[in-house]
Structure formats: C-alpha cells, structure tokens
Design a protein around this motif. Structure first.
Motif, PDB file in Angstrom:
ATOM      1  N   ALA A  98       4.783   0.726 -12.687  1.00 51.56           N
ATOM      2  CA  ALA A  98       5.911   1.621 -12.402  1.00 51.56           C
ATOM      3  C   ALA A  98       6.059   1.868 -10.904  1.00 51.56           C
ATOM      4  O   ALA A  98       7.163   1.804 -10.346  1.00 51.56           O
ATOM      5  CB  ALA A  98       5.721   2.941 -13.146  1.00 51.56           C
ATOM      6  N   ALA A  99       4.933   2.137 -10.248  1.00 52.31           N
ATOM      7  CA  ALA A  99       4.999   2.503  -8.821  1.00 52.31           C
ATOM      8  C   ALA A  99       5.526   1.349  -7.970  1.00 52.31           C
ATOM      9  O   ALA A  99       6.172   1.576  -6.942  1.00 52.31           O
ATOM     10  CB  ALA A  99       3.617   2.927  -8.327  1.00 52.31           C
ATOM     11  N   LEU A 100       5.263   0.117  -8.408  1.00 52.91           N
ATOM     12  CA  LEU A 100       5.651  -1.038  -7.585  1.00 52.91           C
ATOM     13  C   LEU A 100       6.968  -1.677  -8.050  1.00 52.91           C
ATOM     14  O   LEU A 100       7.342  -2.746  -7.559  1.00 52.91           O
ATOM     15  CB  LEU A 100       4.532  -2.082  -7.589  1.00 52.91           C
ATOM     16  N   ALA A 101       7.671  -1.012  -8.984  1.00 52.74           N
ATOM     17  CA  ALA A 101       8.922  -1.578  -9.501  1.00 52.74           C
ATOM     18  C   ALA A 101       9.937  -1.775  -8.369  1.00 52.74           C
ATOM     19  O   ALA A 101      10.587  -2.833  -8.273  1.00 52.74           O
ATOM     20  CB  ALA A 101       9.500  -0.679 -10.599  1.00 52.74           C
ATOM     21  N   GLY A 102      10.072  -0.779  -7.518  1.00 49.83           N
ATOM     22  CA  GLY A 102      11.024  -0.881  -6.403  1.00 49.83           C
ATOM     23  C   GLY A 102      10.634  -1.979  -5.432  1.00 49.83           C
ATOM     24  O   GLY A 102      11.448  -2.777  -4.993  1.00 49.83           O
ATOM     25  N   TRP A 103       9.350  -2.049  -5.150  1.00 47.18           N
ATOM     26  CA  TRP A 103       8.833  -3.055  -4.211  1.00 47.18           C
ATOM     27  C   TRP A 103       9.055  -4.476  -4.748  1.00 47.18           C
ATOM     28  O   TRP A 103       9.471  -5.379  -4.025  1.00 47.18           O
ATOM     29  CB  TRP A 103       7.348  -2.781  -3.972  1.00 47.18           C
ATOM     30  N   ALA A 104       8.829  -4.667  -6.059  1.00 49.50           N
ATOM     31  CA  ALA A 104       8.922  -6.022  -6.644  1.00 49.50           C
ATOM     32  C   ALA A 104      10.335  -6.351  -7.111  1.00 49.50           C
ATOM     33  O   ALA A 104      10.660  -7.512  -7.317  1.00 49.50           O
ATOM     34  CB  ALA A 104       7.948  -6.142  -7.812  1.00 49.50           C
ATOM     35  N   GLY A 105      11.175  -5.323  -7.314  1.00 46.24           N
ATOM     36  CA  GLY A 105      12.545  -5.557  -7.808  1.00 46.24           C
ATOM     37  C   GLY A 105      12.766  -4.983  -9.191  1.00 46.24           C
ATOM     38  O   GLY A 105      13.864  -4.540  -9.516  1.00 46.24           O
ATOM     39  N   SER A 106      11.716  -4.966 -10.010  1.00 50.91           N
ATOM     40  CA  SER A 106      11.818  -4.386 -11.356  1.00 50.91           C
ATOM     41  C   SER A 106      10.394  -4.190 -11.890  1.00 50.91           C
ATOM     42  O   SER A 106       9.447  -4.802 -11.368  1.00 50.91           O
ATOM     43  CB  SER A 106      12.559  -5.341 -12.297  1.00 50.91           C
ATOM     44  N   PRO A 107      10.237  -3.363 -12.950  1.00 48.35           N
ATOM     45  CA  PRO A 107       8.892  -3.196 -13.532  1.00 48.35           C
ATOM     46  C   PRO A 107       8.328  -4.536 -14.022  1.00 48.35           C
ATOM     47  O   PRO A 107       7.138  -4.812 -13.858  1.00 48.35           O
ATOM     48  CB  PRO A 107       9.121  -2.234 -14.701  1.00 48.35           C
ATOM     49  N   ALA A 108       9.202  -5.388 -14.593  1.00 47.20           N
ATOM     50  CA  ALA A 108       8.717  -6.667 -15.121  1.00 47.20           C
ATOM     51  C   ALA A 108       8.231  -7.566 -13.981  1.00 47.20           C
ATOM     52  O   ALA A 108       7.190  -8.229 -14.089  1.00 47.20           O
ATOM     53  CB  ALA A 108       9.830  -7.359 -15.917  1.00 47.20           C
ATOM     54  N   ALA A 109       8.994  -7.574 -12.871  1.00 51.31           N
ATOM     55  CA  ALA A 109       8.586  -8.390 -11.712  1.00 51.31           C
ATOM     56  C   ALA A 109       7.273  -7.860 -11.136  1.00 51.31           C
ATOM     57  O   ALA A 109       6.394  -8.635 -10.732  1.00 51.31           O
ATOM     58  CB  ALA A 109       9.678  -8.372 -10.650  1.00 51.31           C
ATOM     59  N   ALA A 110       7.128  -6.516 -11.126  1.00 50.93           N
ATOM     60  CA  ALA A 110       5.884  -5.924 -10.630  1.00 50.93           C
ATOM     61  C   ALA A 110       4.720  -6.367 -11.514  1.00 50.93           C
ATOM     62  O   ALA A 110       3.662  -6.767 -11.018  1.00 50.93           O
ATOM     63  CB  ALA A 110       5.994  -4.398 -10.604  1.00 50.93           C
ATOM     64  N   ILE A 141       0.855  -1.207   0.000  1.00 55.75           N
ATOM     65  CA  ILE A 141       0.000   0.000   0.000  1.00 55.75           C
ATOM     66  C   ILE A 141       0.888   1.252   0.000  1.00 55.75           C
ATOM     67  O   ILE A 141       0.695   2.169  -0.803  1.00 55.75           O
ATOM     68  CB  ILE A 141      -0.933  -0.001   1.240  1.00 55.75           C
ATOM     69  N   ASP A 142       1.880   1.278   0.903  1.00 57.16           N
ATOM     70  CA  ASP A 142       2.781   2.439   0.978  1.00 57.16           C
ATOM     71  C   ASP A 142       3.480   2.662  -0.363  1.00 57.16           C
ATOM     72  O   ASP A 142       3.596   3.795  -0.841  1.00 57.16           O
ATOM     73  CB  ASP A 142       3.817   2.248   2.099  1.00 57.16           C
ATOM     74  N   ALA A 143       3.950   1.572  -0.980  1.00 57.08           N
ATOM     75  CA  ALA A 143       4.677   1.697  -2.257  1.00 57.08           C
ATOM     76  C   ALA A 143       3.749   2.227  -3.349  1.00 57.08           C
ATOM     77  O   ALA A 143       4.120   3.112  -4.124  1.00 57.08           O
ATOM     78  CB  ALA A 143       5.266   0.338  -2.654  1.00 57.08           C
ATOM     79  N   ALA A 144       2.519   1.702  -3.410  1.00 53.65           N
ATOM     80  CA  ALA A 144       1.594   2.097  -4.482  1.00 53.65           C
ATOM     81  C   ALA A 144       1.222   3.569  -4.386  1.00 53.65           C
ATOM     82  O   ALA A 144       1.096   4.255  -5.400  1.00 53.65           O
ATOM     83  CB  ALA A 144       0.327   1.237  -4.426  1.00 53.65           C
ATOM     84  N   PHE A 145       1.065   4.071  -3.154  1.00 56.02           N
ATOM     85  CA  PHE A 145       0.618   5.464  -3.006  1.00 56.02           C
ATOM     86  C   PHE A 145       1.776   6.453  -2.909  1.00 56.02           C
ATOM     87  O   PHE A 145       1.546   7.655  -2.975  1.00 56.02           O
ATOM     88  CB  PHE A 145      -0.322   5.603  -1.811  1.00 56.02           C
ATOM     89  N   ALA A 146       3.007   5.945  -2.757  1.00 53.62           N
ATOM     90  CA  ALA A 146       4.150   6.867  -2.726  1.00 53.62           C
ATOM     91  C   ALA A 146       4.262   7.581  -4.076  1.00 53.62           C
ATOM     92  O   ALA A 146       4.757   8.697  -4.153  1.00 53.62           O
ATOM     93  CB  ALA A 146       5.430   6.108  -2.404  1.00 53.62           C
ATOM     94  N   GLN A 147       3.802   6.914  -5.123  1.00 52.38           N
ATOM     95  CA  GLN A 147       3.822   7.532  -6.462  1.00 52.38           C
ATOM     96  C   GLN A 147       2.457   7.316  -7.080  1.00 52.38           C
ATOM     97  O   GLN A 147       2.318   6.564  -8.040  1.00 52.38           O
ATOM     98  CB  GLN A 147       4.899   6.876  -7.311  1.00 52.38           C
TER      99      GLN A 147
END
Ligand code: SAM
Length: 274
Positions: A233-245, A220-226
């Motif tokens: 795109a918003a969850l790329a950092g959380w998942a490791g990469s855009p493709a993993a997200a 939730i924090d990751a999705a709403f940070a951006q």
C-alpha cells in the motif's frame, strides 16, 4: 586552553551574542566534555577534520592539538570572525591548523585544502540529520566521525531495522556508514542549557549498496511516509499502483505485506534496482 563557563560568558558578552534556538546555539562550557568528545572521536595527527558549527570554539580548541587540520564551517558571521582570534589568543602555535569557512553547512559543496578524513561536531540540533547526510554525500573522503546531537536523534540515527525508532534518518545514514551510539551527555555542560538531553553518534564509512542513491532514497521516503501501512500500500504511488508495487516487491524478494520499518538499506537498494 579549553573554554570554561566564565570564558564562554566573557566571549559571548564581548560579542554581544544572544544565542538563538533557530541556529541551535548551545555552547559547551565543560572542558571534560570536550576531552571526552575528542577521545571518543578517535582522531589522530594525520586527520583533517571538518567541524560544523564551531561556535565560540569549545570543541575546536580541543581538536586542534590532536589533528593535522580543522576546517570549521560556521553560518554565524560574528562567530566565524571571532574564532581565529580566539585560537590566536589561546593556542597561537596551533593557529595555522585552523581554517574557518563562513557558510551554511546545508549548502556545502566542497571545502578548501586537503581532503577531510573525519567529521567531528556538536551539531545545531534542528538541522543535525540533513547536515550529517549532506557531508557524507558531498565529502566522500570522510572515513569516520563523531557528532553530538539531540538524544532522540542519536537513537534514530543508530536504530537497527525492526526497532521503534528506525526510520528515514537510520536508513539513509546506513547508506553511507556504520552508525552506532557512543554515549549520552547531560544538559548542564551547555550554555544556554537546552531542554533536551544529548547523545553521541559515531560513524565509519562503508561501501554503499550497488544501486542508484537517489532512486533508493525515493523508495525509502515513500515507504516511511506511511509507515503504518504495508509496503504494498505504502509504495503504490511510487510504483504506479498497488499491483505494480507488489510485483516489484516480489521481484526484490520482499514480502509485500511487510512494513518499511523491517527493511535494511540493502533491501531498499534492491527494490530501487528492480
Ligand atoms: N561547537 C560549539 C560548541 O560545542 O560549543 C557550538 C555548537 S552549537 C550546538 C551549533 C553551532 O552551529 C552554532 O555555532 C551555530 O551558529 C552553528 N550553525 C547553526 N546552523 C548552521 C548551519 N546550517 N551551518 C553551519 N553552522 C551552523
């Protein structure tokens, strides 16, 4: 027995109290507002109520005749010390229903006495959301409640997915409870008058989604940070990469080009569990 404006002024003068913004100290000076809060909270004689920030006791005095017990958590030592004296003076027959805990509610672990069933408070506005979430987390016996908060925060807490005000507070509160707005309150019922309007928020505990809470809150924090970005795109950092997200979003049945603001708490929980 309820505190009026002259009562609040007299008590404040006797304590040499200078209300601070930092502690969100705006005291209710209108007995009708207190009666409305207690009525809307729907508490009864079997309820054990937690009140955060009792202040001079405006709301506490309204609750005590209606419920079994009030545990009042107050951070300000002078106010915490005075409250039992005020109750002993104005409602001596109800004094044994009150317990005051001198503590920062943000650090609350548990409470003395029987398990609390309801949370009723006029919350300090700058910490209203973290205090509400903390109590819902730490006190699983809480079944319902009514809190007064800044009007804008009331809108956010009760916002449904897809609305403009929907965000982290709305989704996290929805993890624990059904949340709804329960009215608005003007500025003149307080001393000192705040420079924002207030709103009432009612909640009823519900079964949380079947997922790890901390893992869900991290997405939730990751999705709403951006929040303007797509979830991919918003969850790329959380998942490791855009493709993993993208892969995890698809596995959870969520469109990777959607934005976080359209997801309900159950969607975030499913995503966290992928
Ligand atoms: N309930 C009272 C009333 O309605 O008149 C006072 C409400 S006033 C908006 C907020 C109260 O919360 C103040 O008494 C303040 O000292 C207290 N407070 C502020 N931060 C707190 C915290 N972190 N934990 C517990 N109490 C806090």
């Amino acid at each position: 027995m309820l505190l009026t404006a002259p009562d609040v002024r007299r008590l404040a003068a006797a304590l040499d109290l200078r209300p601070t913004k930092q502690l969100g100290q705006n005291f209710v000076i209108d007995p009708n507002t207190v009666r409305r809060l207690v009525r809307t909270a729907g508490v009864g004689i079997d309820d054990v109520v937690v009140e955060v920030g009792p202040g001079l006791g405006s709301l506490t005095l309204g609750l005590l005749p209606e419920v079994a017990r009030v545990v009042a958590v107050e951070i300000d030592p002078a106010l915490a010390h005075q409250l039992p004296l005020t109750v002993a003076e104005r409602a001596p027959e109800l004094a044994d229903r009150l317990e005051v805990v001198l503590q920062d509610a943000l650090l609350l672990e548990d409470l003395p006495g029987p398990a609390p069933t309801a949370f009723v408070a006029n919350l300090p506005y700058n910490v209203a959301v973290p205090v509400l979430l903390r109590l819902l987390e730490r006190l699983p016996s809480l079944q319902k409640g009514l809190v007064m908060v800044q009007a804008e925060v009331a809108d956010r807490l009760a916002a449904p997915p897809g609305s403009k005000t929907y965000g982290v507070p709305s989704v996290k509160a929805a993890w624990y409870a059904e949340v709804a707005k329960a009215g608005t309150i003007g500025r003149n019922v307080f001393w000192p008058a705040p420079n924002v309007d207030s709103g009432l928020v009612a909640f009823t505990r519900r079964k949380p989604p079947a997922a790890d809470r901390l893992a869900t809150f991290a997405v939730i924090d990751a999705a709403f940070a951006q929040r303007r970005k797509t979830l991919r795109a918003a969850l790329a950092g959380w998942a490791g990469s855009p493709a993993a997200a993208e892969e995890r979003l698809r596995a959870a049945g969520i469109d990777p080009s959607a934005r976080g603001e359209v997801l309900a708490v159950g969607d975030f929980a499913r995503l966290a569990a992928t």
